[in-house]
Design a protein around this motif. Structure first.
Motif, short mmCIF file in Angstrom:
data_model
loop_
_atom_site.label_atom_id
_atom_site.label_comp_id
_atom_site.label_asym_id
_atom_site.label_seq_id
_atom_site.Cartn_x
_atom_site.Cartn_y
_atom_site.Cartn_z
N TYR A 88 54.04 60.55 30.19
CA TYR A 88 54.44 61.36 31.73
C TYR A 88 55.67 59.55 32.20
CZ TYR A 88 50.08 63.29 31.25
OH TYR A 88 49.02 64.64 30.50
N LYS A 120 51.94 60.49 38.39
CA LYS A 120 51.95 61.67 37.53
C LYS A 120 50.70 61.41 36.58
CE LYS A 120 56.16 62.92 36.17
NZ LYS A 120 57.38 63.25 35.41
N SER A 123 47.55 61.95 38.14
CA SER A 123 46.77 63.47 38.31
C SER A 123 46.76 64.14 37.16
CB SER A 123 48.29 63.78 39.29
OG SER A 123 48.93 64.20 38.50
N LYS A 124 47.27 63.71 36.38
CA LYS A 124 46.99 64.53 35.07
C LYS A 124 45.75 64.21 34.46
CE LYS A 124 50.30 67.62 35.57
NZ LYS A 124 50.49 68.54 35.39
N TYR A 128 40.39 63.52 32.08
CA TYR A 128 41.32 64.02 31.05
C TYR A 128 39.82 64.11 30.41
CZ TYR A 128 44.63 64.65 27.31
OH TYR A 128 44.84 65.11 26.65
#
Length: 150
Positions: A88, A120, A123-124, A128
């Motif tokens: 990222y 980024k 958010s990703k 996860y």
């Protein structure tokens, strides 16, 4: 590094064959070394004239953000975390926290990376699944904000 070695080796062998075929009075070893030298020169010229992408060893010098990453697997290594977050944006450092007495990892750490990449990644990578654990990714709080005012 390893890929470039094989490229130079392949070019050296092809160059040695070409030199040996055109000048058959040279020994094969001399032809190989001549091909290796020519290949090295060509490869170094090609790598210096290409676009200068930032090296992964050089720290990112723009605006950075430090992320807190919780619920990390206890056996994870800094390199694995750096590779995950490196997708990222540029990562300056990874620090996985260890217990002072036992030396075992505590399951959380801090990643310093580019601000845009950190946003980024937050958010990703928050919630996860990573190595059978669900990561918690937040912006790290500064140590100064925890101190009471006097």
């Amino acid at each position: 590094m390893q890929k470039s070695f094989f490229i130079v080796l392949a070019v050296a062998i092809i160059g040695a064959l070409a030199i040996y075929l055109f000048t058959s009075d040279l020994y094969a070893a001399i032809a190989f070394f001549t091909g290796a030298i020519v290949a090295s020169v060509i490869f170094s010229i090609q790598s210096t004239s290409g676009t200068s992408a930032p090296s992964s060893n050089e720290p990112y010098s723009g605006p950075t953000m430090t992320l807190y990453v919780g619920n990390l697997p206890y056996r994870v290594h800094e390199g694995e975390v750096k590779a995950l977050f490196g997708e990222y944006g540029p990562v300056n450092s990874v620090r996985l926290v260890r217990d002072r007495k036992t030396g075992r990892r505590k399951g959380f750490g801090f990643i310093e990376m580019s601000e845009a990449g950190a946003k980024k990644a937050m958010s990703k990578l928050n919630e996860y699944d990573f190595q059978e654990r669900t990561l918690k990714v937040r912006e790290a709080k500064s140590q100064d904000s925890d101190k009471p005012e006097s």
